[in-house]
Design a protein around this motif. Structure first.
Motif, PDB file in Angstrom:
ATOM      1  N   TYR A  99       8.077  57.468  23.832  1.00  0.00           N
ATOM      2  CA  TYR A  99       6.733  56.904  23.719  1.00  0.00           C
ATOM      3  C   TYR A  99       6.695  55.403  24.000  1.00  0.00           C
ATOM      4  O   TYR A  99       5.604  54.836  24.168  1.00  0.00           O
ATOM      5  N   PHE A 100       7.840  54.739  24.060  1.00  0.00           N
ATOM      6  CA  PHE A 100       7.864  53.285  24.241  1.00  0.00           C
ATOM      7  C   PHE A 100       7.082  52.814  25.478  1.00  0.00           C
ATOM      8  O   PHE A 100       6.227  51.933  25.363  1.00  0.00           O
ATOM      9  N   PRO A 101       7.352  53.356  26.677  1.00  0.00           N
ATOM     10  CA  PRO A 101       6.602  52.872  27.852  1.00  0.00           C
ATOM     11  C   PRO A 101       5.100  53.117  27.727  1.00  0.00           C
ATOM     12  O   PRO A 101       4.294  52.327  28.230  1.00  0.00           O
ATOM     13  N   GLN A 102       4.706  54.196  27.056  1.00  0.00           N
ATOM     14  CA  GLN A 102       3.289  54.496  26.884  1.00  0.00           C
ATOM     15  C   GLN A 102       2.616  53.475  25.965  1.00  0.00           C
ATOM     16  O   GLN A 102       1.475  53.074  26.199  1.00  0.00           O
ATOM     17  N   ASN A 103       3.323  53.034  24.927  1.00  0.00           N
ATOM     18  CA  ASN A 103       2.785  52.001  24.045  1.00  0.00           C
ATOM     19  C   ASN A 103       2.670  50.670  24.774  1.00  0.00           C
ATOM     20  O   ASN A 103       1.704  49.922  24.568  1.00  0.00           O
ATOM     21  N   VAL A 104       3.655  50.345  25.618  1.00  0.00           N
ATOM     22  CA  VAL A 104       3.586  49.109  26.398  1.00  0.00           C
ATOM     23  C   VAL A 104       2.305  49.083  27.230  1.00  0.00           C
ATOM     24  O   VAL A 104       1.562  48.096  27.241  1.00  0.00           O
ATOM     25  N   LEU A 105       2.021  50.196  27.901  1.00  0.00           N
ATOM     26  CA  LEU A 105       0.829  50.256  28.763  1.00  0.00           C
ATOM     27  C   LEU A 105      -0.455  50.155  27.945  1.00  0.00           C
ATOM     28  O   LEU A 105      -1.427  49.544  28.391  1.00  0.00           O
ATOM     29  N   MET A 106      -0.469  50.747  26.764  1.00  0.00           N
ATOM     30  CA  MET A 106      -1.644  50.621  25.908  1.00  0.00           C
ATOM     31  C   MET A 106      -1.862  49.170  25.495  1.00  0.00           C
ATOM     32  O   MET A 106      -2.999  48.681  25.466  1.00  0.00           O
ATOM     33  N   ASN A 107      -0.766  48.466  25.199  1.00  0.00           N
ATOM     34  CA  ASN A 107      -0.882  47.069  24.808  1.00  0.00           C
ATOM     35  C   ASN A 107      -1.278  46.166  25.966  1.00  0.00           C
ATOM     36  O   ASN A 107      -1.896  45.112  25.763  1.00  0.00           O
ATOM     37  N   GLY A 134       7.001  59.730  17.399  1.00  0.00           N
ATOM     38  CA  GLY A 134       7.259  59.141  18.702  1.00  0.00           C
ATOM     39  C   GLY A 134       8.487  59.702  19.387  1.00  0.00           C
ATOM     40  O   GLY A 134       8.530  59.847  20.611  1.00  0.00           O
ATOM     41  N   GLU A 135       9.514  60.013  18.614  1.00  0.00           N
ATOM     42  CA  GLU A 135      10.743  60.578  19.176  1.00  0.00           C
ATOM     43  C   GLU A 135      10.541  62.007  19.667  1.00  0.00           C
ATOM     44  O   GLU A 135      11.100  62.411  20.685  1.00  0.00           O
ATOM     45  N   MET A 136       9.744  62.796  18.930  1.00  0.00           N
ATOM     46  CA  MET A 136       9.708  64.234  19.158  1.00  0.00           C
ATOM     47  C   MET A 136       8.533  64.709  20.007  1.00  0.00           C
ATOM     48  O   MET A 136       8.562  65.817  20.543  1.00  0.00           O
ATOM     49  N   ILE A 137       7.471  63.895  20.135  1.00  0.00           N
ATOM     50  CA  ILE A 137       6.285  64.312  20.895  1.00  0.00           C
ATOM     51  C   ILE A 137       6.184  63.437  22.137  1.00  0.00           C
ATOM     52  O   ILE A 137       5.872  62.246  22.034  1.00  0.00           O
ATOM     53  N   PRO A 138       6.450  63.980  23.318  1.00  0.00           N
ATOM     54  CA  PRO A 138       6.568  63.159  24.524  1.00  0.00           C
ATOM     55  C   PRO A 138       5.283  62.450  24.948  1.00  0.00           C
ATOM     56  O   PRO A 138       5.338  61.355  25.486  1.00  0.00           O
ATOM     57  N   ASP A 139       4.132  63.069  24.717  1.00  0.00           N
ATOM     58  CA  ASP A 139       2.886  62.551  25.266  1.00  0.00           C
ATOM     59  C   ASP A 139       2.003  62.000  24.147  1.00  0.00           C
ATOM     60  O   ASP A 139       1.571  62.736  23.256  1.00  0.00           O
ATOM     61  N   VAL A 140       1.700  60.699  24.180  1.00  0.00           N
ATOM     62  CA  VAL A 140       0.858  60.112  23.137  1.00  0.00           C
ATOM     63  C   VAL A 140      -0.571  60.649  23.189  1.00  0.00           C
ATOM     64  O   VAL A 140      -1.328  60.493  22.220  1.00  0.00           O
ATOM     65  N   LYS A 141      -0.947  61.282  24.285  1.00  0.00           N
ATOM     66  CA  LYS A 141      -2.300  61.830  24.408  1.00  0.00           C
ATOM     67  C   LYS A 141      -2.423  63.248  23.837  1.00  0.00           C
ATOM     68  O   LYS A 141      -3.495  63.857  23.885  1.00  0.00           O
ATOM     69  N   GLN A 142      -1.333  63.773  23.301  1.00  0.00           N
ATOM     70  CA  GLN A 142      -1.317  65.106  22.724  1.00  0.00           C
ATOM     71  C   GLN A 142      -2.382  65.252  21.623  1.00  0.00           C
ATOM     72  O   GLN A 142      -2.496  64.413  20.737  1.00  0.00           O
ATOM     73  N   HIS A 143      -3.182  66.329  21.703  1.00  0.00           N
ATOM     74  CA  HIS A 143      -4.121  66.623  20.622  1.00  0.00           C
ATOM     75  C   HIS A 143      -3.345  67.103  19.401  1.00  0.00           C
ATOM     76  O   HIS A 143      -2.395  67.888  19.523  1.00  0.00           O
ATOM     77  N   ILE A 144      -3.757  66.636  18.221  1.00  0.00           N
ATOM     78  CA  ILE A 144      -3.020  66.918  16.988  1.00  0.00           C
ATOM     79  C   ILE A 144      -3.973  67.426  15.914  1.00  0.00           C
ATOM     80  O   ILE A 144      -5.079  66.903  15.741  1.00  0.00           O
ATOM     81  N   LEU A 145      -3.543  68.461  15.208  1.00  0.00           N
ATOM     82  CA  LEU A 145      -4.203  68.938  14.003  1.00  0.00           C
ATOM     83  C   LEU A 145      -3.268  68.699  12.827  1.00  0.00           C
ATOM     84  O   LEU A 145      -2.070  68.977  12.925  1.00  0.00           O
ATOM     85  N   LEU A 146      -3.782  68.204  11.718  1.00  0.00           N
ATOM     86  CA  LEU A 146      -2.951  67.793  10.591  1.00  0.00           C
ATOM     87  C   LEU A 146      -3.051  68.747   9.409  1.00  0.00           C
ATOM     88  O   LEU A 146      -4.126  69.248   9.082  1.00  0.00           O
ATOM     89  N   ILE A 147      -1.898  68.972   8.791  1.00  0.00           N
ATOM     90  CA  ILE A 147      -1.836  69.608   7.478  1.00  0.00           C
ATOM     91  C   ILE A 147      -1.171  68.590   6.558  1.00  0.00           C
ATOM     92  O   ILE A 147      -0.020  68.197   6.788  1.00  0.00           O
ATOM     93  N   THR A 148      -1.887  68.121   5.552  1.00  0.00           N
ATOM     94  CA  THR A 148      -1.352  67.105   4.646  1.00  0.00           C
ATOM     95  C   THR A 148      -1.618  67.519   3.199  1.00  0.00           C
ATOM     96  O   THR A 148      -2.366  68.467   2.927  1.00  0.00           O
TER      97      THR A 148
END
Length: 471
Positions: free
Chosen positions: A234-242, A307-321
């Motif tokens: 996810y590092f390069p994707q965060n750089v581009l967002m910044n 960040g380590e396990m999910i390759p795409d930061v644009k991935q849709h996510i549903l949460l169980i908390t």
């Protein structure tokens, strides 16, 4: 002059709030900016500047929201090319905040725009340096990240720049200056960072391997590049967002905080193919969870492992908390750029159970159980700790598959027979277990408390030897 370090342990990240005479500046803020706004309000101060040491890779900065909410001016060092309104300062430029000054010191190496900010107090004394990822306590910033965004910036070229920056810009400063870095131990932005989060420059000159006075540039480059592991995807994707900008956190929170009944949650999962992340503790997850959900516990280094396990930061996510933890989970996801949470299970996992929905589970055993099992027919043991941890000490005949590499090496796990998973304390191995479950494995058990518990048994162990590995 007030200099306050605001440290966030799950990212090993340090932001800085500096205030003088009713004016304030924030350096390298996290995505959620309310803590900085509250500090300024408490001091009856106006946030005048947001200083960025570089385009960060390991988190999304809060500079844009601070500009919007506080009217602060964003400042980058030389060579930065943000895609939004900001001041790109010159080397040596001075900014005034109340009665103190901030001097720009261009220190390329970690990235080409990397900049150190020298704090000069009311009496004109040089107080400290906010170094970003140029200089850590015990280490310096890795020089291999920028090449993932700009290919011609090789790690060797950047390492050479970093050597010059440290020798020509940082080391000539006074020994009593305080070093304020952007990260501490646990960050993937370096390899030998100390648990200490500040120090004097003089002490770092004596103890930091990268600041040895007799070190040649060639020696520096070799030592700096040796032992670097691959950065998280996810590092390069965060750089581009910044660099390019991003949505306001307010928008992300509004989108993510959508309570869904069990039926609505199931429908959303089927319709959107969103990834279901269960943020409960490993022991609770193992006893029952929604099939195909992945466990990444909120109590650990949650954002880093997402960040380590999910390759795409644009991935849709549903949460169980756990009920009441939804906002924290969404916030921590947003810190590393995962902005597409589309809802959460209202009432948590208990509501799923009460609705009589399908449930899966993971078998766990104690280290004592494993000791007894291994006296009979031995089971294959998979150790998902980092290679360095494994090399230091591991169970005899164990196979090392580091968690962050598991998706690339699923073929190593047998479909026939039984095997055992463990990590250091049970957090990472449950992530691995949930991934294996999702991919169809059901012939394994997880060791409660992991290697910490195994060390208390008589299970044979190997120390400081080449690991047995199938990778």
């Amino acid at each position: 002059m007030k200099v306050e370090q605001i440290y966030t342990g799950c990212l090993a990240h340090a932001a800085y709030y500096v205030e003088s005479n009713g004016e304030a500046a924030v350096f390298d803020p996290l995505r959620e900016v309310e803590p900085y706004l509250e500090r300024a309000k408490k001091d009856n101060a106006k946030i005048k500047y947001v200083f960025e040491t570089h385009f960060h890779a390991d988190f999304v900065s809060g500079h844009l929201d601070l500009k919007k909410k506080a009217g602060a001016e964003i400042v980058f060092g030389p060579l930065a090319k943000p895609a939004y309104e900001a001041t790109v300062a010159e080397d040596g430029q001075i900014f005034k905040v109340g009665n103190y000054k901030v001097k720009v010191i261009h220190t390329p190496g970690h990235t080409m725009e990397s900049t150190t900010y020298l704090l000069i107090d009311e009496k004109g004394k040089e107080h400290g340096i906010i170094t970003g990822d140029t200089l850590f306590i015990g280490d310096v910033g890795r020089p291999d990240l920028a090449q993932h965004v700009i290919s011609e910036l090789t790690e060797e070229k950047l390492a050479a720049h970093l050597y010059d920056s440290l020798r020509n810009k940082i080391m000539p400063l006074s020994d009593d200056i305080i070093v304020y870095p952007n990260h501490g131990a646990g960050s993937a932005c370096g390899k030998k960072m100390s648990k200490e989060t500040s120090d004097t420059l003089g002490h770092q000159k004596k103890t930091n391997y990268a600041l040895r006075a007799d070190m040649t540039k060639e020696e520096f480059i070799k030592e700096l590049l040796t032992g670097l592991t691959a950065p998280p995807g996810y590092f390069p994707q965060n750089v581009l967002m910044n660099i390019k900008g991003y949505e306001s956190l307010d928008t992300i929170m509004e989108r993510g905080q959508q309570p869904l009944s069990p039926d609505a949650f199931e429908a959303a999962s089927n319709e959107t193919h969103a990834l279901m992340i269960d943020t409960r503790k490993a022991q609770d997850f193992s006893k029952g969870f929604i099939p195909n959900s992945i466990n990444i516990g909120l109590e650990g280094n949650f954002a880093q492992w997402v960040g380590e396990m999910i390759p795409d930061v644009k991935q849709h996510i549903l949460l169980i908390t756990y009920p009441g933890k939804e906002e924290e989970a969404i916030t921590r996801l947003s810190r590393v750029g995962y902005d597409n949470t589309i809802g959460y299970l209202e009432g948590g996992f208990e509501s799923w159970k009460k609705a009589n929905k399908e449930i899966d589970s993971i078998d766990r055993i104690t280290a004592s159980d494993l000791e007894q099992i291994q006296k009979g027919k031995k089971h294959l043991i998979f150790d998902v700790r980092k290679k360095s941890e494994f090399d230091s000490e591991h169970a005899v005949d164990a196979v090392n598959v580091p968690l962050n590499e598991i998706n690339q090496h699923l073929a190593q796990f047998p479909k026939e027979g039984s095997f055992v998973l463990h990590c250091e304390g049970g957090y990472r191995s449950m992530i691995a277990a949930s991934i294996l479950k999702q991919r169809g494995w059901d012939n394994f058990v997880d060791v409660i408390e992991g290697f910490n518990a195994i060390k208390e048994t008589d299970i044979p162990r190997s120390e400081f030897v080449e690991p047995t590995s199938m990778l």
